[in-house]
Design a protein around this motif. Structure first.
Motif: not given
Length: 218
Positions: A147-156, A160-165, A177-181, A197-203
């Motif tokens: 759901d986070t990937l769909t909403k933000d079009e990426r996972l970080t 401070d990453g969006n999946l951890v948040a 959260s950090r371990a699960m992410a 897709a860059g440093d600590q980013a995935f699409i």
């Protein structure tokens, strides 16, 4: 009552003779016969395994043997049966393979998943089985990641990453959260659902064979 009892005994004796002529006299086959609806067959099978003529004994005799799997991939192989090899093809390009090349790639991917850490392997098998329609609901962490990937079009990733948040917002601690992410990203990257897709980013990976299937199950 005496006539009914004699009739039942005659019926049982006749059936016992028939089963004996067919060679059904060992414990394993007797347990199979116990699953029939024929009362005499059930009585014979129960006697054969040394039990008493009670419903509880019949349930024990009919109880299926639970299989033990050495790892999640072996369990998934049983779950998916004839669809296992197809499920192990993770990209559109891999699914276009034929013959021996197709079998080899499926085997390589199964070995790769088996080699992931335990928690990442669990997440990978959850995703594959859900994509194949074998589960009604996806694991909550995996659903949140998609759901986070769909909403933000990426996972970080990172603190401070969006999946951890998103995981923290769902009520989990920052450390959990950090371990699960981390395990989730490992699983999704291994299955080629996402790509770097860059440093600590995935699409989302446009060549993913699983992502469209998972979207249908949402």
């Amino acid at each position: 009552m005496g006539l009914l009892k004699n009739a039942a005994n005659i019926e049982e004796a006749a059936l016992a003779q028939l089963l004996g002529s067919l060679g059904i006299d060992d414990e394993a086959l007797a347990q199979e016969v116990a699953g029939t609806q024929h009362p005499a067959a059930q009585r014979i099978a129960i006697k054969e395994v040394g039990g008493k003529s009670k419903k509880a004994d019949r349930r024990i005799a009919q109880k299926p043997v639970r299989r033990h799997h050495a790892n999640m991939v072996d369990r998934m192989r049983d779950t998916l049966a004839d669809h296992f090899d197809d499920a192990m093809l993770l990209t559109v390009a891999e699914r276009a393979l034929n013959g021996e090349a197709r079998k080899t790639k499926a085997s390589e991917n199964a070995t790769m998943i088996r080699g992931l850490g335990k928690k990442a392997a669990h997440r990978a098998t959850f995703l594959i089985e859900h994509a194949q329609g074998r589960t009604e609901k996806l694991n909550g962490v995996m659903r949140l990641a998609l759901d986070t990937l769909t909403k933000d079009e990426r996972l970080t990733t990172g603190k401070d990453g969006n999946l951890v948040a998103a995981l923290v917002a769902s009520g989990k601690t920052a450390a959990t959260s950090r371990a699960m992410a981390g395990n989730t990203i490992i699983a999704m990257k291994a299955l080629q659902i996402i790509r770097v897709a860059g440093d600590q980013a995935f699409i989302a990976n446009p060549d993913s064979a699983l992502l469209p299937l998972l979207a249908k199950q949402a």
